[in-house]
Design a protein around this motif. Structure first.
Motif, short mmCIF file in Angstrom:
data_model
loop_
_atom_site.label_atom_id
_atom_site.label_comp_id
_atom_site.label_asym_id
_atom_site.label_seq_id
_atom_site.Cartn_x
_atom_site.Cartn_y
_atom_site.Cartn_z
N LEU A 102 48.88 -29.28 -7.01
CA LEU A 102 49.00 -28.29 -7.50
C LEU A 102 47.65 -27.30 -8.06
N GLU A 103 46.45 -27.91 -7.61
CA GLU A 103 45.37 -26.94 -7.38
C GLU A 103 45.75 -26.11 -5.79
N GLN A 104 45.98 -26.31 -4.79
CA GLN A 104 46.07 -25.68 -3.45
C GLN A 104 48.07 -24.49 -3.65
N CYS A 105 48.47 -24.71 -4.78
CA CYS A 105 49.69 -24.03 -5.12
C CYS A 105 49.55 -23.29 -6.47
N ALA A 106 48.81 -23.36 -6.97
CA ALA A 106 47.81 -22.79 -8.20
C ALA A 106 48.66 -21.25 -8.41
N ASP A 107 48.39 -20.83 -7.31
CA ASP A 107 48.99 -19.23 -7.39
C ASP A 107 50.42 -18.86 -6.83
N ASP A 108 50.89 -19.82 -7.44
CA ASP A 108 52.64 -20.22 -6.60
C ASP A 108 53.14 -20.74 -8.03
N ALA A 109 53.76 -19.51 -8.79
CA ALA A 109 53.80 -20.58 -10.18
C ALA A 109 55.79 -21.25 -9.55
N ASP A 110 55.95 -21.02 -9.26
CA ASP A 110 56.99 -21.38 -8.76
C ASP A 110 56.82 -22.76 -8.41
N GLN A 111 56.68 -23.08 -6.81
CA GLN A 111 55.86 -24.09 -5.93
C GLN A 111 55.40 -24.97 -6.88
N PHE A 112 54.30 -24.65 -8.52
CA PHE A 112 53.20 -26.07 -9.05
C PHE A 112 54.58 -26.13 -9.60
N ALA A 113 56.12 -25.51 -10.02
CA ALA A 113 56.55 -26.46 -11.33
C ALA A 113 57.52 -27.08 -10.58
#
Length: 217
Positions: A90-101
């Motif tokens: 989650l921390e690694q993809c926090a700049d990508d809301a779609d990937q976070f979801a």
């Protein structure tokens, strides 16, 4: 593997045999909870399920409330352990809301829907907590632990109140998953869970200051 494959150690100072008996009783209580609902979990029904004497289960737990709290501690600890596995993602993809979801959706499908027993257990414990103050305290404690695990990832996502936003996402997930457990729908992850999480996560990500136009005149 079912999430019920691992059981926590008791707080009581017990022999190795006593520790195993404690684990067996919690496992039996979980089976009753999932199969028959939280109202069916009593010292007597669990003693029958575990093929143990009523005196033995009374020795380890003393009351139905204490037994339910022990079950909740065990289930919530495993939920926290599972959550800890995805927080780096989650921390690694926090700049990508779609990937976070997407990460959140895949995680909850794995541990709350595909592992139906875990989904049923946490749903049953949540309902039981509405009537049992001691059990409610256990759920609140572990909710705070889970929020602390995800705090950095929600901050990086753009949340201005990560604990509140985690609770918002968690309770939204809980409602969606409870409905799925009650009335299974085809392609639940793709059609319902992921799109719903996308809307929630995007709304949180939009809180980032650099996503807002500012009048600096």
């Amino acid at each position: 593997m079912s999430a019920f494959a691992e059981l926590s150690e008791p707080a009581l100072p017990l022999s190795a045999r006593g520790c195993q008996r404690h684990k067996d009783l919690i496992a039996a209580a979980l089976r009753v909870l999932v199969r028959d609902g939280h109202h069916a979990v009593t010292l007597r029904t669990v003693s029958v399920e575990a093929n143990a004497s009523h005196g033995a289960i009374n020795y380890y737990f003393g009351s139905r409330s204490a037994l339910m709290c022990a079950v909740a501690e065990d289930v919530c600890r495993r939920i926290a352990n599972h959550l800890a596995l995805i927080t780096p993602k989650l921390e690694q993809c926090a700049d990508d809301a779609d990937q976070f979801a997407t990460v959140l959706a895949e995680h909850n499908i794995k541990y709350m829907v595909n592992d139906r027993a875990m989904g049923m257990a946490i749903t049953g414990l949540t309902l039981a907590g509405a009537r049992d103050e001691a059990l409610r305290g256990v759920l609140v404690k572990w909710g705070k632990i889970d929020a602390s695990l995800t705090r950095n990832s929600f901050l990086k996502l753009g949340s201005t109140d990560p604990d509140l936003d985690y609770a918002f996402v968690l309770n939204s997930l809980g409602g969606l998953i409870m409905a799925q457990l009650a009335i299974p729908r085809r392609d639940f992850e793709a059609r319902i869970l992921r799109p719903s999480l996308l809307r929630l996560v995007r709304s949180i990500a939009s809180e980032k200051p650099n996503n807002h136009s500012r009048d600096i005149s």
